[in-house]
Motif scaffolding. Structure first.
Motif, mmCIF file in Angstrom:
data_model
loop_
_atom_site.group_PDB
_atom_site.id
_atom_site.type_symbol
_atom_site.label_atom_id
_atom_site.label_comp_id
_atom_site.label_asym_id
_atom_site.label_seq_id
_atom_site.Cartn_x
_atom_site.Cartn_y
_atom_site.Cartn_z
ATOM 1 N N ALA A 180 0.828 -1.137 -0.034
ATOM 2 C CA ALA A 180 0.078 -0.041 -0.075
ATOM 3 C C ALA A 180 0.972 1.165 -0.021
ATOM 4 N N ALA A 181 1.977 1.370 0.685
ATOM 5 C CA ALA A 181 2.946 2.382 0.737
ATOM 6 C C ALA A 181 3.441 2.611 -0.551
ATOM 7 N N PHE A 182 3.756 1.648 -1.351
ATOM 8 C CA PHE A 182 4.094 1.812 -2.689
ATOM 9 C C PHE A 182 3.219 2.222 -3.569
ATOM 10 N N GLN A 183 2.059 1.664 -3.521
ATOM 11 C CA GLN A 183 0.810 2.235 -4.234
ATOM 12 C C GLN A 183 0.640 3.717 -4.067
ATOM 13 N N ALA A 184 0.846 4.345 -2.811
ATOM 14 C CA ALA A 184 0.590 5.765 -2.506
ATOM 15 C C ALA A 184 1.645 6.442 -2.892
ATOM 16 N N ALA A 185 2.842 5.906 -3.022
ATOM 17 C CA ALA A 185 4.066 6.689 -3.374
ATOM 18 C C ALA A 185 3.681 7.483 -4.686
ATOM 19 N N HIS A 186 3.000 6.881 -5.802
ATOM 20 C CA HIS A 186 2.673 7.215 -7.064
ATOM 21 C C HIS A 186 1.242 7.729 -7.203
ATOM 22 N N GLY A 187 0.309 7.361 -6.559
ATOM 23 C CA GLY A 187 -0.943 6.972 -6.443
ATOM 24 C C GLY A 187 -1.476 6.155 -7.595
ATOM 25 N N PHE A 188 -0.762 4.950 -7.658
ATOM 26 C CA PHE A 188 -1.278 3.916 -8.553
ATOM 27 C C PHE A 188 -2.492 3.417 -8.480
ATOM 28 N N VAL A 189 -3.463 3.227 -9.394
ATOM 29 C CA VAL A 189 -4.779 2.742 -9.385
ATOM 30 C C VAL A 189 -4.613 1.264 -9.536
ATOM 31 N N ASP A 190 -5.075 0.560 -8.739
ATOM 32 C CA ASP A 190 -5.233 -1.109 -9.135
ATOM 33 C C ASP A 190 -6.292 -1.387 -10.060
ATOM 34 N N VAL A 191 -5.863 -1.397 -11.360
ATOM 35 C CA VAL A 191 -6.915 -1.341 -12.509
ATOM 36 C C VAL A 191 -7.820 -2.801 -12.375
ATOM 37 N N GLY A 192 -7.153 -3.685 -12.003
ATOM 38 C CA GLY A 192 -7.815 -5.038 -11.752
ATOM 39 C C GLY A 192 -9.156 -4.735 -11.000
ATOM 40 N N ARG A 193 -9.147 -4.209 -10.086
ATOM 41 C CA ARG A 193 -10.218 -3.831 -9.077
ATOM 42 C C ARG A 193 -10.906 -2.709 -9.499
ATOM 43 N N GLN A 194 -10.257 -1.890 -10.189
ATOM 44 C CA GLN A 194 -11.291 -0.782 -10.833
ATOM 45 C C GLN A 194 -12.256 -1.361 -11.669
ATOM 46 N N LEU A 195 -11.993 -2.500 -12.390
ATOM 47 C CA LEU A 195 -12.975 -2.800 -13.541
ATOM 48 C C LEU A 195 -13.739 -4.138 -12.932
ATOM 49 N N ILE A 196 -12.812 -4.864 -11.839
ATOM 50 C CA ILE A 196 -13.448 -6.008 -11.321
ATOM 51 C C ILE A 196 -13.664 -5.889 -9.707
ATOM 52 N N PRO A 197 -14.634 -4.689 -9.476
ATOM 53 C CA PRO A 197 -14.468 -4.461 -8.051
ATOM 54 C C PRO A 197 -14.558 -5.708 -7.108
ATOM 55 N N ALA A 198 -13.786 -5.210 -5.886
ATOM 56 C CA ALA A 198 -13.902 -6.173 -4.748
ATOM 57 C C ALA A 198 -15.624 -6.122 -4.252
ATOM 58 N N PRO A 199 -16.130 -7.284 -3.684
ATOM 59 C CA PRO A 199 -15.284 -8.360 -3.331
ATOM 60 C C PRO A 199 -15.731 -9.502 -4.703
ATOM 61 N N GLU A 200 -16.032 -9.116 -5.732
ATOM 62 C CA GLU A 200 -16.128 -10.214 -6.798
ATOM 63 C C GLU A 200 -14.840 -10.905 -6.695
ATOM 64 N N ARG A 201 -15.367 -12.399 -7.065
ATOM 65 C CA ARG A 201 -13.923 -13.089 -7.000
ATOM 66 C C ARG A 201 -13.107 -12.874 -8.352
ATOM 67 N N SER A 202 -11.655 -12.889 -8.050
ATOM 68 C CA SER A 202 -10.839 -12.487 -9.167
ATOM 69 C C SER A 202 -9.353 -13.034 -8.629
ATOM 70 N N TYR A 203 -9.195 -14.407 -9.108
ATOM 71 C CA TYR A 203 -7.916 -14.933 -8.571
ATOM 72 C C TYR A 203 -7.073 -15.119 -9.920
ATOM 73 N N SER A 204 -5.894 -15.206 -9.545
ATOM 74 C CA SER A 204 -4.952 -15.435 -10.709
ATOM 75 C C SER A 204 -3.850 -16.714 -10.456
ATOM 76 N N TRP A 205 -3.841 -17.275 -9.216
ATOM 77 C CA TRP A 205 -3.014 -18.111 -8.815
ATOM 78 C C TRP A 205 -3.607 -19.388 -8.053
ATOM 79 N N TRP A 206 -3.130 -20.627 -8.318
ATOM 80 C CA TRP A 206 -3.851 -21.552 -7.613
ATOM 81 C C TRP A 206 -2.621 -22.736 -7.524
ATOM 82 N N SER A 207 -2.464 -23.203 -6.488
ATOM 83 C CA SER A 207 -1.268 -23.909 -5.893
ATOM 84 C C SER A 207 -1.400 -25.305 -6.993
ATOM 85 N N TYR A 208 0.042 -25.627 -7.270
ATOM 86 C CA TYR A 208 0.070 -27.121 -8.042
ATOM 87 C C TYR A 208 -0.471 -28.207 -7.126
ATOM 88 N N ARG A 209 -0.369 -27.897 -5.629
ATOM 89 C CA ARG A 209 -0.814 -29.024 -4.851
ATOM 90 C C ARG A 209 -2.265 -29.542 -4.619
#
Length: 262
Positions: A180-209
């Motif tokens: 969050a500190a990194f995000q605030a340093a430039h004011g970055f916008v999380d585009v993924g959550r801008q267009l798929i708002p929380a709490p909608e499910r939006s995963y990108s990784w699942w364990s091989y296990r």
């Protein structure tokens, strides 16, 4: 309209058939890859060029890490930051020619298993990497997109169970706060959550296990596309291509793609 995709491929040479399939079916203008696990000299440059991705910026490393940005539209490499401070290949920055936007492709360290820098140096290295990124972000003076495998799921809805993962590396409070500190340093916008708002499910990784990742669905949103506010305002669509997790010899990550009207 420019489409930008990001994908932790977990060895580009091993999984080049999957990359070729994805590019043939989805044709992003730019693809940012992480964990290419190869030196630049062995990167499958000709295979990408044959698919129309003739513009390439490759920051490789033998057997580990490595990032590459390939494009159908003109790009020019502008930077390679050593935010790990140990020579690992984890970043490459390019300028998207003609629109004045820089695109930074980053692979943030996973951080090991124990969320304590005193007993697990890898966790401290991850936090220090983010601190160096934050210093860089505070000095950004041009429209910027940063994407890649951040290895952090920042929101409660970015993981299958917030309570179960609070003490698991990738979702601990200190990682979330540091990102969050990194995000605030430039004011970055999380585009993924801008267009798929929380709490909608939006995963990108699942364990091989997990034997059946779909039925288990213990996913995390570790991969991200963020942008300067003026660039984020031009984002029109964002998709997570989960079907790639079903492909034979797949990566444990799946591609994201965002469209920008640049």
């Amino acid at each position: 309209m420019i489409s930008i995709a990001t994908w932790n491929i977990n060895s580009v040479r091993l999984r080049m058939p999957l990359v070729e399939r994805y590019l043939a079916e989805h044709a992003p203008d730019v693809l940012c890859l992480q964990e290419i696990k190869t030196v630049a000299e062995l990167f499958p440059a000709e295979a990408f060029a044959a698919l129309g991705y003739t513009y390439q910026a490759v920051h490789g490393q033998k057997g580990y890490h490595g990032v590459a940005t390939v494009s159908r539209i003109p790009i020019t490499e502008v930077s390679r930051h050593d935010w790990q401070a140990n020579g690992e290949a984890r970043h490459v920055g390019v300028r998207i020619d003609g629109c004045g936007v820089e695109l930074h492709n980053v692979y943030i360290p996973a951080g090991g298993d124990e969320p304590d820098r005193e007993v697990n140096p890898k966790f401290g290295q991850k936090l220090d990497f983010l601190a160096r990124m934050t210093d860089w972000a505070s000095a950004i003076d041009q429209p910027t997109i940063i994407c890649g495998d951040f290895n952090i799921a920042p929101l409660e809805s970015d993981v299958w169970s917030h309570k179960a993962l609070l003490k698991v590396v990738s979702h601990t409070p200190i990682e979330v706060e540091t990102l969050a500190a990194f995000q605030a340093a430039h004011g970055f916008v999380d585009v993924g959550r801008q267009l798929i708002p929380a709490p909608e499910r939006s995963y990108s990784w699942w364990s091989y296990r997990a034997k059946d990742w779909r039925a288990n669905d213990k996913g995390r949103r570790l991969d991200h596309i963020w942008a300067s506010p003026d660039v984020a305002a031009k984002a029109s669509a964002h998709r997570v291509f989960e079907d790639a997790r079903d492909w034979e010899k797949c990566s444990d990550h799946v591609p994201l793609i965002t469209e920008f009207d640049l």
